[in-house]
Write a protein that holds these residues in place. Structure first.
Motif, PDB file in Angstrom:
ATOM      1  N   ASN A 164      19.753  51.303   6.519  1.00 37.62           N
ATOM      2  CA  ASN A 164      21.000  51.730   5.873  1.00 37.62           C
ATOM      3  C   ASN A 164      21.317  50.842   4.688  1.00 37.62           C
ATOM      4  OD1 ASN A 164      21.950  53.899   7.567  1.00 37.62           O
ATOM      5  ND2 ASN A 164      22.275  52.351   9.150  1.00 37.62           N
ATOM      6  N   SER A 165      21.916  51.420   3.689  1.00 35.50           N
ATOM      7  CA  SER A 165      22.448  50.660   2.559  1.00 35.50           C
ATOM      8  C   SER A 165      23.945  50.472   2.776  1.00 35.50           C
ATOM      9  CB  SER A 165      22.211  51.423   1.256  1.00 35.50           C
ATOM     10  OG  SER A 165      22.987  52.619   1.247  1.00 35.50           O
ATOM     11  N   LEU A 166      24.549  49.564   2.010  1.00 34.19           N
ATOM     12  CA  LEU A 166      26.006  49.424   2.078  1.00 34.19           C
ATOM     13  C   LEU A 166      26.687  50.736   1.688  1.00 34.19           C
ATOM     14  CD1 LEU A 166      26.845  45.867   0.688  1.00 34.19           C
ATOM     15  CD2 LEU A 166      27.265  46.747   2.987  1.00 34.19           C
ATOM     16  N   ASP A 167      26.127  51.458   0.720  1.00 32.46           N
ATOM     17  CA  ASP A 167      26.723  52.744   0.332  1.00 32.46           C
ATOM     18  C   ASP A 167      26.670  53.753   1.480  1.00 32.46           C
ATOM     19  OD1 ASP A 167      27.512  51.965  -2.194  1.00 32.46           O
ATOM     20  OD2 ASP A 167      25.877  52.991  -3.241  1.00 32.46           O
ATOM     21  N   LYS A 168      25.558  53.804   2.206  1.00 35.53           N
ATOM     22  CA  LYS A 168      25.441  54.734   3.342  1.00 35.53           C
ATOM     23  C   LYS A 168      26.439  54.366   4.440  1.00 35.53           C
ATOM     24  CE  LYS A 168      23.856  57.893   6.092  1.00 35.53           C
ATOM     25  NZ  LYS A 168      24.356  59.254   5.949  1.00 35.53           N
ATOM     26  N   ILE A 169      26.556  53.085   4.722  1.00 41.01           N
ATOM     27  CA  ILE A 169      27.508  52.647   5.739  1.00 41.01           C
ATOM     28  C   ILE A 169      28.938  52.925   5.284  1.00 41.01           C
ATOM     29  CG2 ILE A 169      28.324  50.671   7.088  1.00 41.01           C
ATOM     30  CD1 ILE A 169      25.419  49.548   6.860  1.00 41.01           C
ATOM     31  N   HIS A 170      29.193  52.794   3.994  1.00 37.65           N
ATOM     32  CA  HIS A 170      30.507  53.142   3.445  1.00 37.65           C
ATOM     33  C   HIS A 170      30.809  54.629   3.686  1.00 37.65           C
ATOM     34  CE1 HIS A 170      33.962  53.012   0.707  1.00 37.65           C
ATOM     35  NE2 HIS A 170      33.508  54.159   0.243  1.00 37.65           N
ATOM     36  N   GLN A 171      29.835  55.490   3.458  1.00 34.63           N
ATOM     37  CA  GLN A 171      30.032  56.928   3.696  1.00 34.63           C
ATOM     38  C   GLN A 171      30.360  57.201   5.165  1.00 34.63           C
ATOM     39  OE1 GLN A 171      26.351  58.647   2.360  1.00 34.63           O
ATOM     40  NE2 GLN A 171      26.926  58.569   0.200  1.00 34.63           N
ATOM     41  N   ILE A 172      29.701  56.497   6.052  1.00 40.98           N
ATOM     42  CA  ILE A 172      29.974  56.659   7.487  1.00 40.98           C
ATOM     43  C   ILE A 172      31.392  56.185   7.796  1.00 40.98           C
ATOM     44  CG2 ILE A 172      29.320  55.822   9.784  1.00 40.98           C
ATOM     45  CD1 ILE A 172      26.369  55.832   8.612  1.00 40.98           C
ATOM     46  N   ALA A 173      31.810  55.088   7.182  1.00 37.16           N
ATOM     47  CA  ALA A 173      33.191  54.608   7.360  1.00 37.16           C
ATOM     48  C   ALA A 173      34.188  55.647   6.877  1.00 37.16           C
ATOM     49  CB  ALA A 173      33.394  53.296   6.605  1.00 37.16           C
ATOM     50  N   GLU A 174      33.911  56.262   5.735  1.00 37.41           N
ATOM     51  CA  GLU A 174      34.810  57.303   5.221  1.00 37.41           C
ATOM     52  C   GLU A 174      34.929  58.464   6.195  1.00 37.41           C
ATOM     53  OE1 GLU A 174      34.621  57.059   0.385  1.00 37.41           O
ATOM     54  OE2 GLU A 174      32.955  58.071   1.399  1.00 37.41           O
TER      55      GLU A 174
ATOM     56  N   VAL B 246      31.737  34.184  -2.997  1.00 38.69           N
ATOM     57  CA  VAL B 246      32.364  35.180  -2.129  1.00 38.69           C
ATOM     58  C   VAL B 246      31.800  36.567  -2.394  1.00 38.69           C
ATOM     59  CG1 VAL B 246      34.523  36.310  -1.501  1.00 38.69           C
ATOM     60  CG2 VAL B 246      34.454  33.846  -1.802  1.00 38.69           C
ATOM     61  N   HIS B 247      31.620  36.915  -3.637  1.00 37.45           N
ATOM     62  CA  HIS B 247      31.037  38.210  -4.014  1.00 37.45           C
ATOM     63  C   HIS B 247      29.680  37.915  -4.659  1.00 37.45           C
ATOM     64  CE1 HIS B 247      34.607  40.769  -3.278  1.00 37.45           C
ATOM     65  NE2 HIS B 247      35.208  39.601  -3.391  1.00 37.45           N
ATOM     66  N   ASP B 248      28.751  37.458  -3.825  1.00 30.78           N
ATOM     67  CA  ASP B 248      27.448  37.015  -4.294  1.00 30.78           C
ATOM     68  C   ASP B 248      26.607  38.191  -4.793  1.00 30.78           C
ATOM     69  OD1 ASP B 248      25.696  34.969  -4.816  1.00 30.78           O
ATOM     70  OD2 ASP B 248      24.834  34.925  -2.815  1.00 30.78           O
ATOM     71  N   THR B 249      25.686  37.895  -5.639  1.00 26.27           N
ATOM     72  CA  THR B 249      24.701  38.835  -6.174  1.00 26.27           C
ATOM     73  C   THR B 249      25.330  40.141  -6.662  1.00 26.27           C
ATOM     74  OG1 THR B 249      24.157  39.766  -4.000  1.00 26.27           O
ATOM     75  CG2 THR B 249      22.839  37.899  -4.746  1.00 26.27           C
ATOM     76  N   PRO B 250      26.178  40.072  -7.684  1.00 26.66           N
ATOM     77  CA  PRO B 250      26.796  41.304  -8.180  1.00 26.66           C
ATOM     78  C   PRO B 250      25.787  42.309  -8.717  1.00 26.66           C
ATOM     79  CG  PRO B 250      27.203  39.493  -9.700  1.00 26.66           C
ATOM     80  CD  PRO B 250      26.572  38.898  -8.470  1.00 26.66           C
ATOM     81  N   GLY B 251      24.590  41.874  -9.051  1.00 26.67           N
ATOM     82  CA  GLY B 251      23.562  42.787  -9.536  1.00 26.67           C
ATOM     83  C   GLY B 251      22.790  43.476  -8.427  1.00 26.67           C
ATOM     84  N   GLN B 252      22.999  43.066  -7.186  1.00 29.09           N
ATOM     85  CA  GLN B 252      22.312  43.685  -6.050  1.00 29.09           C
ATOM     86  C   GLN B 252      22.907  45.064  -5.797  1.00 29.09           C
ATOM     87  OE1 GLN B 252      19.733  42.475  -4.139  1.00 29.09           O
ATOM     88  NE2 GLN B 252      19.756  44.296  -2.876  1.00 29.09           N
ATOM     89  N   SER B 253      22.090  46.066  -5.776  1.00 29.07           N
ATOM     90  CA  SER B 253      22.549  47.440  -5.587  1.00 29.07           C
ATOM     91  C   SER B 253      23.042  47.667  -4.168  1.00 29.07           C
ATOM     92  CB  SER B 253      21.410  48.414  -5.886  1.00 29.07           C
ATOM     93  OG  SER B 253      21.786  49.723  -5.527  1.00 29.07           O
ATOM     94  N   ARG B 254      24.167  48.345  -4.054  1.00 25.40           N
ATOM     95  CA  ARG B 254      24.677  48.744  -2.744  1.00 25.40           C
ATOM     96  C   ARG B 254      23.924  49.968  -2.219  1.00 25.40           C
ATOM     97  NH1 ARG B 254      31.137  48.062  -3.932  1.00 25.40           N
ATOM     98  NH2 ARG B 254      31.226  45.838  -3.534  1.00 25.40           N
ATOM     99  N   GLN B 255      22.990  50.491  -3.013  1.00 28.85           N
ATOM    100  CA  GLN B 255      22.197  51.643  -2.591  1.00 28.85           C
ATOM    101  C   GLN B 255      20.888  51.223  -1.931  1.00 28.85           C
ATOM    102  OE1 GLN B 255      21.777  53.949  -6.181  1.00 28.85           O
ATOM    103  NE2 GLN B 255      23.882  54.684  -6.085  1.00 28.85           N
ATOM    104  N   ALA B 256      20.521  49.949  -2.053  1.00 21.68           N
ATOM    105  CA  ALA B 256      19.270  49.465  -1.465  1.00 21.68           C
ATOM    106  C   ALA B 256      19.444  49.251   0.037  1.00 21.68           C
ATOM    107  CB  ALA B 256      18.871  48.150  -2.135  1.00 21.68           C
ATOM    108  N   PRO B 257      18.435  49.582   0.821  1.00 26.83           N
ATOM    109  CA  PRO B 257      18.521  49.331   2.265  1.00 26.83           C
ATOM    110  C   PRO B 257      18.750  47.848   2.545  1.00 26.83           C
ATOM    111  CG  PRO B 257      16.642  50.732   1.771  1.00 26.83           C
ATOM    112  CD  PRO B 257      17.165  50.227   0.457  1.00 26.83           C
TER     113      PRO B 257
END
Length: 165
Positions: free
Chosen positions: A47-57, A92-103
């Motif tokens: 799962n990516s953070l974006d996928k988990i976000h969709q599940i939260a929604e 606190v908000h590390d690696t801003p360039g890391q995609s939330r779409q990556a697993p």
């Protein structure tokens, strides 16, 4: 901060020391959503953070509809206006360039922080207006299960009320 690594955590506690029934309903909806999302923070789930976000929604939308909220239109964007989580590490908000779409990969650390903020307007059920709650934990992604780094901060309704009594 520990060993030059940093993270954040959020807990929402009732000012009075006890949750009102509407506060408890919203809190428990968020807590159930958070538990579901934390369980998905493992590399083997891909799962990516974006996928988990969709599940939260989806989970929050269903919970709110069950509480009598009209979830049509942009309701969820209004009530849950931020992303579920972010990467953490040296800031606190590390690696801003890391995609939330990556697993998510083993060894990555992220936050899982669902929250609901109900405006005090006629669009929302009267008993819930003005309630704002967020529950945030820091998670280390492992291969087959998440490691919750913030387990010592209580988040069960009963524990919070016991501490505040």
């Amino acid at each position: 901060e520990y060993g030059n690594y940093i993270t954040d955590i959020t807990r929402t506690w009732p000012v009075s020391g006890h949750f009102t029934p509407p506060q408890k309903d919203i809190y428990n909806a968020i807590l159930a959503t958070q538990r579901t999302c934390i369980s998905l923070c493992r590399a083997s789930a891909s799962n990516s953070l974006d996928k988990i976000h969709q599940i939260a929604e989806e989970t929050l939308r269903d919970s709110l509809a069950g509480l009598g909220f009209d979830m049509s239109g942009n309701a969820l964007e209004t009530l849950f206006p931020h992303h579920l989580g972010h990467y953490i590490g040296l800031d606190v908000h590390d690696t801003p360039g890391q995609s939330r779409q990556a697993p998510l990969r083993a060894g990555q650390c992220v936050t899982v922080e669902p929250g609901l903020y109900i405006p005090d307007t006629d669009r929302w059920p009267a008993a819930f207006r003005g309630i704002g709650i967020r529950i945030e934990d820091s998670i280390c992604v492992q291969e087959d299960h998440p490691l919750v780094l913030t387990t010592e901060a209580v988040k069960e309704v009963e524990d919070i009320e016991a501490l505040r009594s």
